[in-house]
Design a protein around this motif. Structure first.
Motif, mmCIF file in Angstrom:
data_model
loop_
_atom_site.group_PDB
_atom_site.id
_atom_site.type_symbol
_atom_site.label_atom_id
_atom_site.label_comp_id
_atom_site.label_asym_id
_atom_site.label_seq_id
_atom_site.Cartn_x
_atom_site.Cartn_y
_atom_site.Cartn_z
ATOM 1 N N ILE A 21 0.834 -1.203 0.000
ATOM 2 C CA ILE A 21 0.000 0.000 0.000
ATOM 3 C C ILE A 21 0.870 1.256 0.000
ATOM 4 O O ILE A 21 0.565 2.250 -0.668
ATOM 5 N N THR A 22 1.993 1.208 0.731
ATOM 6 C CA THR A 22 2.896 2.363 0.791
ATOM 7 C C THR A 22 3.479 2.680 -0.590
ATOM 8 O O THR A 22 3.528 3.846 -1.012
ATOM 9 N N LEU A 23 3.926 1.642 -1.314
ATOM 10 C CA LEU A 23 4.499 1.853 -2.645
ATOM 11 C C LEU A 23 3.463 2.412 -3.617
ATOM 12 O O LEU A 23 3.739 3.342 -4.374
ATOM 13 N N PHE A 24 2.267 1.831 -3.578
ATOM 14 C CA PHE A 24 1.210 2.323 -4.452
ATOM 15 C C PHE A 24 0.889 3.782 -4.124
ATOM 16 O O PHE A 24 0.762 4.626 -5.009
ATOM 17 N N ALA A 25 0.743 4.056 -2.833
ATOM 18 C CA ALA A 25 0.393 5.411 -2.399
ATOM 19 C C ALA A 25 1.484 6.401 -2.774
ATOM 20 O O ALA A 25 1.194 7.535 -3.189
#
Length: 545
Positions: A21-25
């Protein structure tokens, strides 16, 4: 879903979900920042449509690469190679060879002749309103076909990462991509879209290079060993015939009909690029025709290197992941590249989850950048060709024109979300090949006739665009892509009477034929003075914007 895949998905989406989720965000926030920054630089129609014509040949070449290396390239081709071996790699060859047509016939004359859209070139020596209407309709239809593939790829990719299996969840993902696409285009215009595409191209090449290096390292940089293992692990290899995986005929050439299907696919891939609206408008973002030619040269180099690496992605997935697990995740093979990243790092390890997250974020970046480019092309054509020059008869202000483009973006986004939800289980490379066929049938004949044939008329242009468009779309609707096969868009019904999966073999020659026939049968006399002006302008750049 197989037990191994279930375990892989569980590890990647539960234990390491915060990382994913962090990478996508991070990517979404970063690109939104670029979009807002570019939106503040967008002052007029030239900025919104053509980025102020301020990009260099290298920058535009990088952006073209970002526009072209779509979900079909990264997800679809890797899956096609993993499942069909040699025949799957034919997509890579076709997509790359197509750039020679664009370089030699289209790039420089189009940059010299037009202003913002394909319709500018077509309407230069024809009757404005009917030709611009036809160009706008064709651009929107081709773009929506291409958008289907990107939306389908987004749904498949994020579903794998987040463990979403329900149809409702996949449709929600498609809707999210559509909303982001609308934001990118309405706020950033061409400047924002171009910078997002450049960032995405760098990320995609870096991610693909990393996976290629790791795959080759696993096989001691011995490509023969890689191909041998892939052949042994393939479905035909498990049945005792591994050589068939590395030879022609596994998907095409099985019988006479599949041979025709391959010829149809090849024609569509080679001729389609030069008619794709989101590629054509990129030639207007550079200051000169020389820069347009240079940008295509850069694009060919970057794209060629990428397609060479799809050998490692596809055959690596076949060797390391295996066809059973790939098909269990997605029957069309679209998850082969992300699953390869997971396996190459270790299914149960943090490195595997990190690689999966990174590669999936790169693929998601790919999808967002391409859908933004496609939406910009179609909304620009609606606003500039249909709204400003047909509906308002050239009386619209630049501000009104840009506002119309933004509203068109919202409408096209909604349509793409709806159709993308229906196409979520189809192979994205196959879907893009359909878009190439429609573009080569409707757009390419009219562009070439306009630039190089003195006797071409308005009636010829209309017959060519509408005839090529209608025939290609009609044949697709009644082909195995839509119904009559387990992998069709509507597998439970069968109204397919056209046997080929790609209509290019019929619709592309028909588009050229109708353009010629419409021109020789009309009583309208071609404006030879206008043709002479266009010829000088397209070849020399005199009077170009």
């Amino acid at each position: 879903m197989s037990p191994a895949l279930h375990l892989a998905a569980s590890n990647a989406t539960t234990e390491h979900r915060p990382l994913i989720i962090t990478l996508f965000a991070a990517f979404v926030v970063g690109t939104l920042f670029i979009t807002v920054w570019a939106g503040r630089q967008t002052k007029d129609a030239a900025d919104f449509y053509a980025g102020g014509r301020q990009f260099t040949g290298f920058q535009n070449g990088l952006a073209i690469s970002g526009d072209y290396m779509s979900a079909a390239s990264f997800l679809g081709i890797a899956g096609a190679i993993a499942l069909f071996g040699y025949d799957g790699f034919l997509y890579s060859i076709g997509f790359l060879v197509a750039w020679l047509v664009a370089l030699l016939l289209v790039a420089e004359p189009l940059r010299n002749s037009g202003r913002y859209t394909m319709g500018d070139v077509l309407a230069y020596r024809m009757r404005q309103r009917p030709v611009r209407t036809a160009a706008g309709v064709s651009t929107i239809v081709v773009s929506i076909f291409y958008l289907l593939a990107q939306m389908a790829g987004a749904g498949i990719l994020v579903s794998l990462l987040l463990g979403i299996t329900s149809d409702g969840g996949k449709i929600a993902i498609v809707a999210l991509v559509g909303l982001l696409m609308i934001v990118y285009v309405t706020i950033g215009g061409m400047k924002g879209t171009t910078w997002v595409q450049m960032v995405k191209a760098v990320l995609l090449i870096a991610g693909t290079l990393l996976i290629t290096f790791l795959v080759l390292w696993k096989f001691n940089f011995n490509i023969s060993d890689l191909l041998g293992e892939a052949a042994k692990n393939s479905e035909v290899g498990q049945k005792g015939n591994p050589d068939a995986f590395l030879e022609p005929g596994l998907k095409y050439g099985v019988d006479g009909m599949t041979k025709l299907d391959f010829i149809s696919l090849g024609i569509a891939l080679v001729l389609g690029t030069a008619g794709l609206p989101h590629i054509l408008i990129r030639f207007y973002t550079v200051p000169t025709a020389k820069a347009a030619r240079k940008s295509v040269n850069w694009a060919i180099g970057i794209i060629g290197a990428f397609y060479l690496m799809t050998i490692a992605l596809g055959f690596g997935a076949a060797a390391i992941v295996g066809p059973a697990e790939i098909k269990a995740s997605n029957p069309a093979g679209n998850t082969a590249a992300p699953l390869l990243a997971l396996h190459i790092g270790g299914v149960d390890s943090a490195w595997g989850a990190i690689l999966l997250a990174v590669i999936s974020a790169v693929a998601f970046a790919t999808i967002l950048a391409v859908v933004a480019g496609l939406t910009l092309a179609s909304s620009s054509s609606f606003a500039h060709d249909i709204y400003a020059n047909v509906i308002r008869r050239g009386q619209a202000t630049e501000k009104e024109e840009v506002r119309a483009a933004r509203w068109a973006t919202v409408f096209i986004g909604i349509v793409s979300i709806a159709l993308g939800a229906l196409a979520r289980d189809l192979n994205v490379a196959g879907l893009v090949a359909l878009a190439f066929a429609v573009a080569a049938s409707a757009n390419l004949p009219t562009i070439l006739y306009s630039l190089f044939w003195k006797r071409f008329t308005t009636q010829g242009a209309l017959w060519s665009i509408y005839g090529g468009l209608a025939s290609s779309v009609f044949l697709v609707l009644f082909s195995p892509v839509v119904s009559g096969s387990p992998s069709a868009m509507f597998p439970s019904v069968d109204f397919a009477w056209f046997p080929l999966s790609n209509p290019g073999l019929i619709s592309i020659p028909l588009g050229f034929l109708l353009g010629w026939l419409g021109s020789i049968l009309t009583k309208e006399k071609p404006d030879e003075g206008k043709y002479a002006e266009l010829e000088v302008k397209s070849l020399t750049g005199i009077g170009a914007h």
